[in-house]
Design a protein around this motif. Structure first.
Motif, PDB file in Angstrom:
ATOM      1  N   LEU A 165       0.209  -1.299  -0.012  1.00  0.00           N
ATOM      2  CA  LEU A 165       0.078  -0.092   0.370  1.00  0.00           C
ATOM      3  C   LEU A 165       1.178   1.578   0.044  1.00  0.00           C
ATOM      4  O   LEU A 165       1.858   0.898   0.620  1.00  0.00           O
ATOM      5  CB  LEU A 165      -0.814   0.091   1.315  1.00  0.00           C
ATOM      6  CG  LEU A 165      -0.242   0.253   3.023  1.00  0.00           C
ATOM      7  CD1 LEU A 165       0.459   1.378   2.545  1.00  0.00           C
ATOM      8  CD2 LEU A 165      -1.548  -1.034   3.806  1.00  0.00           C
ATOM      9  N   SER A 166       0.434   2.481  -0.475  1.00  0.00           N
ATOM     10  CA  SER A 166       1.092   3.140  -1.001  1.00  0.00           C
ATOM     11  C   SER A 166       0.738   4.419   0.329  1.00  0.00           C
ATOM     12  O   SER A 166      -0.739   4.119   0.447  1.00  0.00           O
ATOM     13  CB  SER A 166       1.229   4.397  -1.660  1.00  0.00           C
ATOM     14  OG  SER A 166      -0.186   4.849  -2.613  1.00  0.00           O
ATOM     15  N   SER A 167       1.054   5.443   0.678  1.00  0.00           N
ATOM     16  CA  SER A 167       0.859   6.567   2.136  1.00  0.00           C
ATOM     17  C   SER A 167       1.613   7.526   2.127  1.00  0.00           C
ATOM     18  O   SER A 167       2.495   7.998   1.941  1.00  0.00           O
ATOM     19  CB  SER A 167       1.232   5.742   3.650  1.00  0.00           C
ATOM     20  OG  SER A 167       2.403   5.669   4.168  1.00  0.00           O
ATOM     21  N   GLU A 168       0.795   9.054   2.028  1.00  0.00           N
ATOM     22  CA  GLU A 168       1.509  10.440   2.997  1.00  0.00           C
ATOM     23  C   GLU A 168       1.944  10.602   3.851  1.00  0.00           C
ATOM     24  O   GLU A 168       1.289   9.624   4.940  1.00  0.00           O
ATOM     25  CB  GLU A 168       0.702  10.917   2.175  1.00  0.00           C
ATOM     26  CG  GLU A 168       0.124  10.870   0.890  1.00  0.00           C
ATOM     27  CD  GLU A 168      -1.075  12.868   0.133  1.00  0.00           C
ATOM     28  OE1 GLU A 168      -1.765  12.702   1.400  1.00  0.00           O
ATOM     29  OE2 GLU A 168      -1.299  12.452  -0.512  1.00  0.00           O
ATOM     30  N   GLY A 169       3.279  10.612   3.734  1.00  0.00           N
ATOM     31  CA  GLY A 169       3.406  11.020   5.493  1.00  0.00           C
ATOM     32  C   GLY A 169       4.487  12.042   5.711  1.00  0.00           C
ATOM     33  O   GLY A 169       4.577  13.036   4.780  1.00  0.00           O
ATOM     34  N   VAL A 170       5.072  11.743   6.620  1.00  0.00           N
ATOM     35  CA  VAL A 170       6.292  13.043   7.285  1.00  0.00           C
ATOM     36  C   VAL A 170       7.501  12.451   7.312  1.00  0.00           C
ATOM     37  O   VAL A 170       7.019  11.493   8.378  1.00  0.00           O
ATOM     38  CB  VAL A 170       5.919  13.852   7.668  1.00  0.00           C
ATOM     39  CG1 VAL A 170       4.770  15.622   7.127  1.00  0.00           C
ATOM     40  CG2 VAL A 170       5.425  13.738   9.139  1.00  0.00           C
ATOM     41  N   TYR A 171       8.509  12.244   7.151  1.00  0.00           N
ATOM     42  CA  TYR A 171       9.705  12.032   8.122  1.00  0.00           C
ATOM     43  C   TYR A 171      10.468  13.522   8.846  1.00  0.00           C
ATOM     44  O   TYR A 171      10.765  13.848   8.154  1.00  0.00           O
ATOM     45  CB  TYR A 171      10.828  11.456   7.361  1.00  0.00           C
ATOM     46  CG  TYR A 171      11.054  11.273   6.376  1.00  0.00           C
ATOM     47  CD1 TYR A 171      12.683  12.258   6.169  1.00  0.00           C
ATOM     48  CD2 TYR A 171      10.551  11.884   5.002  1.00  0.00           C
ATOM     49  CE1 TYR A 171      13.265  12.952   4.687  1.00  0.00           C
ATOM     50  CE2 TYR A 171      10.939  12.484   3.824  1.00  0.00           C
ATOM     51  CZ  TYR A 171      12.890  13.205   4.040  1.00  0.00           C
ATOM     52  OH  TYR A 171      13.419  14.058   2.751  1.00  0.00           O
ATOM     53  N   VAL A 172      11.704  12.768   9.272  1.00  0.00           N
ATOM     54  CA  VAL A 172      12.007  13.360  10.710  1.00  0.00           C
ATOM     55  C   VAL A 172      14.014  13.728   9.623  1.00  0.00           C
ATOM     56  O   VAL A 172      14.106  12.775   9.198  1.00  0.00           O
ATOM     57  CB  VAL A 172      13.220  13.247  11.790  1.00  0.00           C
ATOM     58  CG1 VAL A 172      14.042  14.303  12.744  1.00  0.00           C
ATOM     59  CG2 VAL A 172      11.968  12.604  12.635  1.00  0.00           C
ATOM     60  N   ASP A 173      14.355  15.647   8.445  1.00  0.00           N
ATOM     61  CA  ASP A 173      14.852  15.244   7.976  1.00  0.00           C
ATOM     62  C   ASP A 173      16.412  15.623   8.833  1.00  0.00           C
ATOM     63  O   ASP A 173      16.442  16.677   9.573  1.00  0.00           O
ATOM     64  CB  ASP A 173      14.725  17.172   7.218  1.00  0.00           C
ATOM     65  CG  ASP A 173      15.924  17.178   6.145  1.00  0.00           C
ATOM     66  OD1 ASP A 173      16.922  16.296   6.143  1.00  0.00           O
ATOM     67  OD2 ASP A 173      15.397  17.351   5.051  1.00  0.00           O
ATOM     68  N   GLU A 174      16.985  14.424   9.435  1.00  0.00           N
ATOM     69  CA  GLU A 174      18.274  14.705   9.984  1.00  0.00           C
ATOM     70  C   GLU A 174      19.165  15.566   9.870  1.00  0.00           C
ATOM     71  O   GLU A 174      19.960  16.718  10.331  1.00  0.00           O
ATOM     72  CB  GLU A 174      19.204  13.522  10.316  1.00  0.00           C
ATOM     73  CG  GLU A 174      17.812  12.126  11.122  1.00  0.00           C
ATOM     74  CD  GLU A 174      18.619  11.262  11.459  1.00  0.00           C
ATOM     75  OE1 GLU A 174      19.512  11.273  10.971  1.00  0.00           O
ATOM     76  OE2 GLU A 174      17.562  10.109  12.121  1.00  0.00           O
ATOM     77  N   ASP A 175      19.380  16.114   8.545  1.00  0.00           N
ATOM     78  CA  ASP A 175      20.792  16.500   7.737  1.00  0.00           C
ATOM     79  C   ASP A 175      20.103  18.083   7.812  1.00  0.00           C
ATOM     80  O   ASP A 175      20.604  19.175   8.347  1.00  0.00           O
ATOM     81  CB  ASP A 175      20.691  16.755   6.581  1.00  0.00           C
ATOM     82  CG  ASP A 175      21.129  14.970   6.119  1.00  0.00           C
ATOM     83  OD1 ASP A 175      22.368  14.611   7.112  1.00  0.00           O
ATOM     84  OD2 ASP A 175      20.977  14.542   5.260  1.00  0.00           O
ATOM     85  N   ASN A 176      18.705  18.460   7.851  1.00  0.00           N
ATOM     86  CA  ASN A 176      18.244  19.789   8.022  1.00  0.00           C
ATOM     87  C   ASN A 176      17.781  20.343   8.802  1.00  0.00           C
ATOM     88  O   ASN A 176      16.641  21.375   9.267  1.00  0.00           O
ATOM     89  CB  ASN A 176      17.011  20.215   6.366  1.00  0.00           C
ATOM     90  CG  ASN A 176      18.652  20.485   5.190  1.00  0.00           C
ATOM     91  OD1 ASN A 176      19.675  20.270   5.253  1.00  0.00           O
ATOM     92  ND2 ASN A 176      18.098  19.274   4.289  1.00  0.00           N
ATOM     93  N   GLY A 177      16.900  19.262   9.596  1.00  0.00           N
ATOM     94  CA  GLY A 177      15.844  19.497  10.832  1.00  0.00           C
ATOM     95  C   GLY A 177      14.756  19.686  10.417  1.00  0.00           C
ATOM     96  O   GLY A 177      14.747  19.550   9.259  1.00  0.00           O
ATOM     97  N   GLY A 178      13.614  19.845  11.131  1.00  0.00           N
ATOM     98  CA  GLY A 178      12.534  19.627  10.899  1.00  0.00           C
ATOM     99  C   GLY A 178      11.545  18.161  10.044  1.00  0.00           C
ATOM    100  O   GLY A 178      12.649  16.967   9.853  1.00  0.00           O
ATOM    101  N   LEU A 179      11.003  18.293   9.507  1.00  0.00           N
ATOM    102  CA  LEU A 179       9.894  17.375   9.113  1.00  0.00           C
ATOM    103  C   LEU A 179       9.792  17.979   7.458  1.00  0.00           C
ATOM    104  O   LEU A 179       9.376  18.811   7.524  1.00  0.00           O
ATOM    105  CB  LEU A 179       8.457  16.921   9.572  1.00  0.00           C
ATOM    106  CG  LEU A 179       7.930  17.079  10.985  1.00  0.00           C
ATOM    107  CD1 LEU A 179       6.933  16.816  11.603  1.00  0.00           C
ATOM    108  CD2 LEU A 179       8.973  15.305  11.645  1.00  0.00           C
TER     109      LEU A 179
END
Length: 210
Positions: A165-179
């Motif tokens: 299945l596919s899903s929309e989401g957010v991940y933690v951007d460890e290089d630039n900070g934030g989601l």
């Protein structure tokens, strides 16, 4: 989490036996209680979506798998409703427990590693919340992302009528900070192994309530 945490321990039918340290509880497979809260939303067509968190890669069990929106152990002496603190700690949601809907409880056994026997009585709640995933304040030590999963697609994945299945989401951007937003694809093996009984209760209660 500190290994000096104390949990109340029980028989499987919830007769209290006393207390024990977290490490002993998981080493001996002693029954204890947890708080689970699922975040859900409905789209314009009324389709229901459940929010999954992706576990941090450094977690001792089930690293990087998709898990309950928010979950945590109840400490010794705590009431089930005290688990509401987990929503604030993990997702930044400061809401009264009265805004949650209690779905029920399920006893589950997991054997995630040779040294861990996890026997939990999961108290399951649900909370409808349609805020943008970018507005969540997540506990980055515990999770690395949040993903909306269609309830129907999840049911089809679990019964084998679809492979992914596919899903929309957010991940933690460890290089630039934030989601950062992303579209992700998942297979059944990407999800933590909750029991059929657990998911059947969850699906039945959501269907009857919403």
């Amino acid at each position: 989490m500190s290994e000096t945490e104390l949990f109340d321990i029980y028989t499987k039918d919830m007769k209290k036996l006393g207390t024990a340290p977290r490490q002993e509880v998981h080493a001996k497979g002693l029954w204890h209680q947890t708080f689970h809260c699922w975040i859900m939303k409905r789209d314009a067509q009324g389709e229901i979506y459940l929010l999954f968190q992706r576990r941090h890669p450094n977690k001792d069990v089930f690293p990087l798998l998709l898990d309950t929106s928010c979950a945590g152990h109840l400490q010794a002496g705590e009431d089930v409703k005290d688990g509401i603190r987990e929503l604030k700690e993990e997702l930044g949601l400061a809401i009264p427990v009265e805004d949650l809907t209690y779905l029920g409880k399920v006893a589950q056994e997991h054997f995630p590693s040779p040294d861990v026997i996890d026997r939990e009585v999961n108290h399951v709640f649900i909370y409808e919340n349609e805020q943008s995933l970018l507005d969540y304040h997540i506990q980055t030590e515990e999770l690395t992302g949040l993903y909306w999963v269609s309830l129907q697609a999840l049911q089809e994945l679990r019964c084998g009528t679809r492979d992914e299945l596919s899903s929309e989401g957010v991940y933690v951007d460890e290089d630039n900070g934030g989601l950062r937003e992303e579209q992700a694809t998942w297979r059944l093996t990407d999800f933590t192994p909750n029991s059929d009984e657990y998911y059947q209760m969850l699906f039945d209660r959501i269907t009857s309530l919403f």
